[in-house]
Design a protein around this motif. Structure first.
Motif, PDB file in Angstrom:
ATOM      1  N   PRO A   1     -19.073   7.534  -3.841  1.00 19.00           N
ATOM      2  CA  PRO A   1     -18.677   8.148  -2.603  1.00 19.00           C
ATOM      3  C   PRO A   1     -17.474   8.896  -2.454  1.00 19.00           C
ATOM      4  O   PRO A   1     -17.211  10.037  -1.808  1.00 19.00           O
ATOM      5  CB  PRO A   1     -18.365   6.867  -1.870  1.00 19.00           C
ATOM      6  N   MET A   2     -16.546   8.744  -3.342  1.00 19.63           N
ATOM      7  CA  MET A   2     -15.114   9.705  -3.465  1.00 19.63           C
ATOM      8  C   MET A   2     -15.635  10.691  -4.208  1.00 19.63           C
ATOM      9  O   MET A   2     -14.976  11.935  -4.018  1.00 19.63           O
ATOM     10  CB  MET A   2     -14.144   8.802  -4.348  1.00 19.63           C
ATOM     11  N   LEU A   3     -16.501  11.042  -5.079  1.00 21.26           N
ATOM     12  CA  LEU A   3     -17.001  12.427  -5.599  1.00 21.26           C
ATOM     13  C   LEU A   3     -17.392  13.474  -4.497  1.00 21.26           C
ATOM     14  O   LEU A   3     -17.230  14.400  -4.454  1.00 21.26           O
ATOM     15  CB  LEU A   3     -17.993  12.235  -6.469  1.00 21.26           C
ATOM     16  N   ALA A   4     -17.974  12.532  -3.558  1.00 22.90           N
ATOM     17  CA  ALA A   4     -18.635  13.327  -2.440  1.00 22.90           C
ATOM     18  C   ALA A   4     -17.748  13.896  -1.453  1.00 22.90           C
ATOM     19  O   ALA A   4     -17.944  15.050  -0.659  1.00 22.90           O
ATOM     20  CB  ALA A   4     -19.633  12.288  -1.373  1.00 22.90           C
ATOM     21  N   ILE A   5     -16.534  13.507  -1.369  1.00 24.03           N
ATOM     22  CA  ILE A   5     -15.474  14.003  -0.546  1.00 24.03           C
ATOM     23  C   ILE A   5     -14.482  14.864  -1.112  1.00 24.03           C
ATOM     24  O   ILE A   5     -13.652  15.417  -0.693  1.00 24.03           O
ATOM     25  CB  ILE A   5     -14.457  12.940   0.158  1.00 24.03           C
TER      26      ILE A   5
ATOM     27  N   VAL B   1      -8.775   6.927   1.879  1.00 26.79           N
ATOM     28  CA  VAL B   1      -8.711   7.762   0.735  1.00 26.79           C
ATOM     29  C   VAL B   1      -9.086   9.198   1.074  1.00 26.79           C
ATOM     30  O   VAL B   1      -8.708  10.231   0.517  1.00 26.79           O
ATOM     31  CB  VAL B   1      -9.789   7.245  -0.292  1.00 26.79           C
ATOM     32  N   ASN B   2     -10.047   9.350   2.126  1.00 25.47           N
ATOM     33  CA  ASN B   2     -10.050  10.702   2.786  1.00 25.47           C
ATOM     34  C   ASN B   2      -8.867  11.181   3.434  1.00 25.47           C
ATOM     35  O   ASN B   2      -8.755  12.479   3.104  1.00 25.47           O
ATOM     36  CB  ASN B   2     -11.074  10.521   4.079  1.00 25.47           C
ATOM     37  N   ARG B   3      -7.960  10.556   3.864  1.00 23.78           N
ATOM     38  CA  ARG B   3      -6.742  10.976   4.360  1.00 23.78           C
ATOM     39  C   ARG B   3      -5.715  11.473   3.305  1.00 23.78           C
ATOM     40  O   ARG B   3      -4.979  12.466   3.495  1.00 23.78           O
ATOM     41  CB  ARG B   3      -5.968  10.471   5.323  1.00 23.78           C
TER      42      ARG B   3
ATOM     43  N   ASN C   1       0.653  -1.222  -0.102  1.00 23.38           N
ATOM     44  CA  ASN C   1      -0.084  -0.004   0.103  1.00 23.38           C
ATOM     45  C   ASN C   1       0.650   1.338   0.065  1.00 23.38           C
ATOM     46  O   ASN C   1       1.809   1.259   0.751  1.00 23.38           O
ATOM     47  CB  ASN C   1      -0.970   0.036   1.192  1.00 23.38           C
ATOM     48  N   MET C   2       0.637   2.151  -0.847  1.00 21.83           N
ATOM     49  CA  MET C   2       1.206   3.433  -0.860  1.00 21.83           C
ATOM     50  C   MET C   2       0.569   4.211   0.384  1.00 21.83           C
ATOM     51  O   MET C   2      -0.579   4.660   0.178  1.00 21.83           O
ATOM     52  CB  MET C   2       1.214   4.164  -2.382  1.00 21.83           C
ATOM     53  N   GLU C   3       1.314   4.326   1.362  1.00 22.49           N
ATOM     54  CA  GLU C   3       0.839   5.017   2.501  1.00 22.49           C
ATOM     55  C   GLU C   3       0.413   6.433   2.381  1.00 22.49           C
ATOM     56  O   GLU C   3       1.275   7.078   1.398  1.00 22.49           O
ATOM     57  CB  GLU C   3       1.735   4.867   3.772  1.00 22.49           C
ATOM     58  N   VAL C   4      -0.124   7.315   2.939  1.00 22.37           N
ATOM     59  CA  VAL C   4      -0.750   8.482   2.869  1.00 22.37           C
ATOM     60  C   VAL C   4       0.690   9.348   3.087  1.00 22.37           C
ATOM     61  O   VAL C   4       0.698  10.405   2.177  1.00 22.37           O
ATOM     62  CB  VAL C   4      -1.904   9.081   3.697  1.00 22.37           C
ATOM     63  N   GLU C   5       1.409   9.151   4.002  1.00 14.11           N
ATOM     64  CA  GLU C   5       2.393   9.984   4.384  1.00 14.11           C
ATOM     65  C   GLU C   5       3.489   9.847   3.244  1.00 14.11           C
ATOM     66  O   GLU C   5       4.250  10.828   2.912  1.00 14.11           O
ATOM     67  CB  GLU C   5       3.120   9.435   5.688  1.00 14.11           C
ATOM     68  N   THR C   6       3.513   8.839   2.695  1.00 17.38           N
ATOM     69  CA  THR C   6       4.637   8.761   1.219  1.00 17.38           C
ATOM     70  C   THR C   6       4.060   9.435   0.412  1.00 17.38           C
ATOM     71  O   THR C   6       4.806  10.208  -0.492  1.00 17.38           O
ATOM     72  CB  THR C   6       4.863   7.055   0.833  1.00 17.38           C
ATOM     73  N   LEU C   7       2.755   9.227  -0.101  1.00 14.22           N
ATOM     74  CA  LEU C   7       2.109   9.984  -1.120  1.00 14.22           C
ATOM     75  C   LEU C   7       2.281  11.556  -0.843  1.00 14.22           C
ATOM     76  O   LEU C   7       2.573  12.449  -1.840  1.00 14.22           O
ATOM     77  CB  LEU C   7       0.614   9.734  -1.298  1.00 14.22           C
TER      78      LEU C   7
ATOM     79  N   ASN D   1      -8.310   1.101  -3.768  1.00 13.71           N
ATOM     80  CA  ASN D   1      -8.132   0.809  -2.160  1.00 13.71           C
ATOM     81  C   ASN D   1      -9.579   1.107  -1.339  1.00 13.71           C
ATOM     82  O   ASN D   1     -10.219   2.070  -1.408  1.00 13.71           O
ATOM     83  CB  ASN D   1      -7.286   1.815  -1.555  1.00 13.71           C
ATOM     84  N   LYS D   2     -10.040  -0.275  -0.740  1.00  9.85           N
ATOM     85  CA  LYS D   2     -11.199  -0.388  -0.522  1.00  9.85           C
ATOM     86  C   LYS D   2     -11.359   0.405   1.170  1.00  9.85           C
ATOM     87  O   LYS D   2     -12.445   0.580   1.744  1.00  9.85           O
ATOM     88  CB  LYS D   2     -11.569  -1.782  -0.011  1.00  9.85           C
ATOM     89  N   ASP D   3     -10.207   0.788   1.718  1.00 11.06           N
ATOM     90  CA  ASP D   3     -10.205   1.579   2.881  1.00 11.06           C
ATOM     91  C   ASP D   3     -10.452   3.047   2.981  1.00 11.06           C
ATOM     92  O   ASP D   3      -9.622   3.824   2.136  1.00 11.06           O
ATOM     93  CB  ASP D   3      -8.596   1.478   3.490  1.00 11.06           C
ATOM     94  N   PHE D   4     -11.738   3.035   3.050  1.00 12.69           N
ATOM     95  CA  PHE D   4     -12.304   4.785   2.694  1.00 12.69           C
ATOM     96  C   PHE D   4     -11.630   5.702   3.519  1.00 12.69           C
ATOM     97  O   PHE D   4     -11.595   6.854   3.360  1.00 12.69           O
ATOM     98  CB  PHE D   4     -13.770   4.760   2.685  1.00 12.69           C
TER      99      PHE D   4
END
Length: 309
Positions: free
Chosen positions: A207-211, A184-186, A155-161, A178-181
């Motif tokens: 759902p991703m459009l909504a955020i 993707v919020n983070r 997984n490409m972690e949020v901190e790395t991205l 990534n099914k971990d919503f």
């Protein structure tokens, strides 16, 4: 550099909505069918698709030679002819191959490159950072990171991205399969809400459009491009009810197209629709008979086939 940053910002405004990750059509003898590829692109554009990618997961890149991947990109670029943005997949498990393909995408005039997190190798986060930063520093093309931990085992972690976004102005977004919503919020929290977030999970496209997501890169749009594009159009126009309705309307088709490994069910569906020969190269193969019957009935239910065909 100012000119390049402006270029990156311009593509960020254009690369939105439904981005179809086009399958690679093969002939019965397993050769690439470049004429069918052009026909599939026309089918997409006729039905409102907002952008096109090739040689991503749905394009079976690991079944193609490097030379074939370049030919597929070139053929697609010529067929699209600037009508919508073009963002081919240029990633590989091999760093030098990824560099080569990303440079080729830049040379042929692609609008962006989609670069997958390397699969099989299982690099750590610092290695991922170095891999992507080297590519971004070397090739002045907008880059969409492709994070699909279910296939890469990393997984490409949020901190790395977020580090990459900070250090590389041409890394403009991410496709999150990534099914971990929460994850993707983070992404948007830490990378900035102007960072392009695309869903690669069909049930998370709406759902991703909504955020604040930029759109989706959905294999389903190979089969039902019009409704996938319409969902994004409805959202952009503020017709939330219509977007929600389309989200749920697409759900059954999404489900059946992922009951076997992508793109096998998608190719089976397109074969039933008369769009392609339903051929995959080994080690991939067509779905079993039971799933093919289910795909067929689903296409009938969606009005893509007549009951007697």
């Amino acid at each position: 550099m100012v000119h390049l940053v402006k270029k990156y910002e311009e593509i960020k405004q254009r690369l939105r909505g439904s981005v179809t990750p086009l399958i690679t059509p093969f002939k019965a003898n397993y050769e690439i069918d470049y004429e069918k590829q052009v026909e599939l692109i026309e089918y997409q554009l006729d039905n409102g698709t907002h952008a096109i990618s090739v040689t991503g997961t749905s394009g079976e890149p690991s079944s193609l030679t490097l030379e074939e991947r370049v030919y597929v990109m070139e053929n697609a670029k010529q067929a699209i002819n600037g009508r919508v943005p073009f963002a081919p997949g240029t990633g590989s498990t091999n760093h030098d191959e990824t560099m080569y393909l990303t440079k080729k995408a830049r040379e042929i005039g692609a609008d962006a490159a989609m670069v997958i997190v390397p699969y099989y190798n299982k690099p750590n986060q610092q290695a991922l950072y170095k891999h992507f930063k080297t590519i971004a520093d070397t090739v002045d093309i907008p880059i969409i990171v492709y994070n699909i931990p279910g296939r890469t085992a990393v997984n490409m972690e949020v901190e790395t991205l977020a580090r990459l976004r900070e250090d590389c102005p041409n890394i403009i977004g991410v496709k999150e399969s990534n099914k971990d919503f929460e994850h993707v919020n983070r992404v948007l929290l830490h990378c900035g809400r102007d960072f392009l977030l695309f869903s690669g999970i069909e049930l998370l496209c709406y759902p991703m459009l909504a955020i604040g997501g930029a759109g989706s890169i959905s294999a389903t749009s190979n089969v039902e491009p019009k409704k996938v594009a319409e969902m994004h159009n409805a959202w952009a126009e503020g017709d939330i009810k219509r977007a929600q309705d389309l989200h749920f309307e697409l759900m059954t088709l999404n489900d059946v197209l992922f009951k076997d490994t992508n793109p096998a069910p998608v190719k089976a569906a397109l074969g039933m629709m008369g769009k392609i020969e339903p051929v995959l190269r080994l080690p991939m193969d067509v779905p079993n008979e039971a799933l093919q019957k289910e795909i067929h009935q689903t296409l009938v239910d969606y009005g893509k086939l007549l009951q007697h065909t």
